[in-house]
Design a protein around this motif. Sequence first.
Motif, PDB file in Angstrom:
ATOM      1  N   ALA A  44       0.848  -1.127   0.049  1.00 25.44           N
ATOM      2  CA  ALA A  44      -0.037  -0.100  -0.089  1.00 25.44           C
ATOM      3  C   ALA A  44       0.994   1.362   0.029  1.00 25.44           C
ATOM      4  CB  ALA A  44      -0.840  -0.097   1.321  1.00 25.44           C
ATOM      5  N   ALA A  45       1.805   1.154   0.952  1.00 24.16           N
ATOM      6  CA  ALA A  45       2.805   2.331   0.843  1.00 24.16           C
ATOM      7  C   ALA A  45       3.450   2.533  -0.630  1.00 24.16           C
ATOM      8  CB  ALA A  45       3.827   2.331   1.940  1.00 24.16           C
ATOM      9  N   ALA A  46       4.002   1.619  -1.059  1.00 23.04           N
ATOM     10  CA  ALA A  46       4.561   1.612  -2.297  1.00 23.04           C
ATOM     11  C   ALA A  46       3.705   2.370  -3.526  1.00 23.04           C
ATOM     12  CB  ALA A  46       4.905   0.301  -2.880  1.00 23.04           C
ATOM     13  N   ARG A  47       2.238   1.821  -3.452  1.00 18.58           N
ATOM     14  CA  ARG A  47       1.354   2.462  -4.409  1.00 18.58           C
ATOM     15  C   ARG A  47       1.066   4.142  -4.156  1.00 18.58           C
ATOM     16  NH1 ARG A  47      -1.123  -2.255  -3.232  1.00 18.58           N
ATOM     17  NH2 ARG A  47      -2.578  -1.438  -1.821  1.00 18.58           N
ATOM     18  N   ARG A  48       1.596   4.549  -3.013  1.00 18.53           N
ATOM     19  CA  ARG A  48       1.403   5.848  -2.910  1.00 18.53           C
ATOM     20  C   ARG A  48       2.569   6.587  -3.125  1.00 18.53           C
ATOM     21  NH1 ARG A  48      -0.737   3.773   2.131  1.00 18.53           N
ATOM     22  NH2 ARG A  48       1.039   4.289   3.014  1.00 18.53           N
ATOM     23  N   GLN A  49       3.600   5.983  -3.637  1.00 15.75           N
ATOM     24  CA  GLN A  49       4.790   6.725  -4.130  1.00 15.75           C
ATOM     25  C   GLN A  49       4.864   6.967  -5.568  1.00 15.75           C
ATOM     26  OE1 GLN A  49       7.101   7.299  -1.627  1.00 15.75           O
ATOM     27  NE2 GLN A  49       5.565   6.408  -0.153  1.00 15.75           N
ATOM     28  N   ALA A  50       5.798   8.120  -5.775  1.00 16.62           N
ATOM     29  CA  ALA A  50       5.953   8.659  -7.190  1.00 16.62           C
ATOM     30  C   ALA A  50       6.610   7.325  -7.883  1.00 16.62           C
ATOM     31  CB  ALA A  50       6.629   9.937  -7.274  1.00 16.62           C
ATOM     32  N   PRO A  51       6.460   7.016  -9.112  1.00 17.64           N
ATOM     33  CA  PRO A  51       7.124   6.130  -9.758  1.00 17.64           C
ATOM     34  C   PRO A  51       8.733   6.521  -9.948  1.00 17.64           C
ATOM     35  CG  PRO A  51       5.562   6.667 -11.052  1.00 17.64           C
ATOM     36  CD  PRO A  51       5.340   7.715  -9.802  1.00 17.64           C
ATOM     37  N   GLY A  52       9.445   5.531 -10.002  1.00 13.25           N
ATOM     38  CA  GLY A  52      11.121   5.635  -9.992  1.00 13.25           C
ATOM     39  C   GLY A  52      11.669   6.117  -8.710  1.00 13.25           C
ATOM     40  N   GLY A  53      10.952   6.076  -7.883  1.00 12.94           N
ATOM     41  CA  GLY A  53      11.525   6.087  -6.498  1.00 12.94           C
ATOM     42  C   GLY A  53      12.598   5.200  -6.094  1.00 12.94           C
ATOM     43  N   GLN A  54      13.118   5.605  -4.791  1.00 16.05           N
ATOM     44  CA  GLN A  54      14.175   4.555  -4.437  1.00 16.05           C
ATOM     45  C   GLN A  54      13.829   4.505  -2.907  1.00 16.05           C
ATOM     46  OE1 GLN A  54      17.427   3.079  -5.667  1.00 16.05           O
ATOM     47  NE2 GLN A  54      16.337   3.668  -7.567  1.00 16.05           N
ATOM     48  N   VAL A  55      13.871   3.258  -2.289  1.00 12.19           N
ATOM     49  CA  VAL A  55      13.662   2.864  -0.852  1.00 12.19           C
ATOM     50  C   VAL A  55      15.029   2.571  -0.157  1.00 12.19           C
ATOM     51  CG1 VAL A  55      12.329   1.386   0.712  1.00 12.19           C
ATOM     52  CG2 VAL A  55      11.185   1.968  -1.493  1.00 12.19           C
ATOM     53  N   THR A  56      15.115   3.256   0.892  1.00 15.79           N
ATOM     54  CA  THR A  56      16.463   2.911   1.581  1.00 15.79           C
ATOM     55  C   THR A  56      16.204   2.454   2.722  1.00 15.79           C
ATOM     56  OG1 THR A  56      17.229   4.951   0.600  1.00 15.79           O
ATOM     57  CG2 THR A  56      18.473   4.154   2.563  1.00 15.79           C
ATOM     58  N   VAL A  57      16.946   0.996   2.776  1.00 12.96           N
ATOM     59  CA  VAL A  57      16.926   0.199   4.065  1.00 12.96           C
ATOM     60  C   VAL A  57      18.037   1.095   5.078  1.00 12.96           C
ATOM     61  CG1 VAL A  57      17.383  -2.112   5.126  1.00 12.96           C
ATOM     62  CG2 VAL A  57      16.257  -1.877   2.708  1.00 12.96           C
ATOM     63  N   GLU A  58      17.519   1.414   6.154  1.00  7.74           N
ATOM     64  CA  GLU A  58      18.308   2.360   7.194  1.00  7.74           C
ATOM     65  C   GLU A  58      19.090   1.301   8.183  1.00  7.74           C
ATOM     66  OE1 GLU A  58      15.760   5.246   8.154  1.00  7.74           O
ATOM     67  OE2 GLU A  58      16.656   6.533   6.707  1.00  7.74           O
ATOM     68  N   SER A  59      18.344   0.540   8.678  1.00  4.66           N
ATOM     69  CA  SER A  59      18.731  -0.587   9.706  1.00  4.66           C
ATOM     70  C   SER A  59      18.189  -1.689   9.780  1.00  4.66           C
ATOM     71  CB  SER A  59      18.983   0.244  10.930  1.00  4.66           C
ATOM     72  OG  SER A  59      17.969   0.712  11.527  1.00  4.66           O
ATOM     73  N   PHE A  60      18.760  -2.781  10.463  1.00  2.06           N
ATOM     74  CA  PHE A  60      17.990  -3.837  11.064  1.00  2.06           C
ATOM     75  C   PHE A  60      17.942  -3.818  12.567  1.00  2.06           C
ATOM     76  CE2 PHE A  60      19.658  -6.580   7.286  1.00  2.06           C
ATOM     77  CZ  PHE A  60      18.527  -6.372   6.518  1.00  2.06           C
ATOM     78  N   GLU A  61      16.921  -4.288  13.108  1.00  2.00           N
ATOM     79  CA  GLU A  61      16.853  -4.179  14.599  1.00  2.00           C
ATOM     80  C   GLU A  61      16.366  -5.500  15.024  1.00  2.00           C
ATOM     81  OE1 GLU A  61      13.837  -2.178  17.891  1.00  2.00           O
ATOM     82  OE2 GLU A  61      14.510  -0.873  16.024  1.00  2.00           O
ATOM     83  N   PRO A  62      17.046  -6.189  16.166  1.00  5.47           N
ATOM     84  CA  PRO A  62      17.032  -7.631  16.346  1.00  5.47           C
ATOM     85  C   PRO A  62      15.399  -7.497  17.207  1.00  5.47           C
ATOM     86  CG  PRO A  62      18.827  -7.299  17.286  1.00  5.47           C
ATOM     87  CD  PRO A  62      18.462  -5.979  16.449  1.00  5.47           C
TER      88      PRO A  62
END
Length: 93
Positions: free
Chosen positions: A75-93
């Motif tokens: 759902a969040a991806a559908r709200r984004q402008a085409p061609g955008g980049q998603v950044t994975v900032e961190s992992f948390e156990p």
Amino acid sequence: MPEMHFHVRWPDGRREACYSPSLVVKDFLTPGESYALGEFVMKTRAALNIASERVREKYGFACSSALDQLARIEAAARRQAPGGQVTVESFEP
């Protein structure tokens, strides 16, 4: 079963903490990396489906939390402008 959160920044700048009931996300995403929107959705779909199946194998039922998280990502991806980049900032156990 070890669970984890992975923190992402969407193309619109919004940050989100995402849940996985398994560490399998580490096989698909790398902290500090950016992914094309479609690639990110594809990778998280694969990882969260595997995570849900791991729960099914162990407990006899799919993980609704993993599937709910996948629905929120889609759902969040559908709200984004085409061609955008998603950044994975961190992992948390």
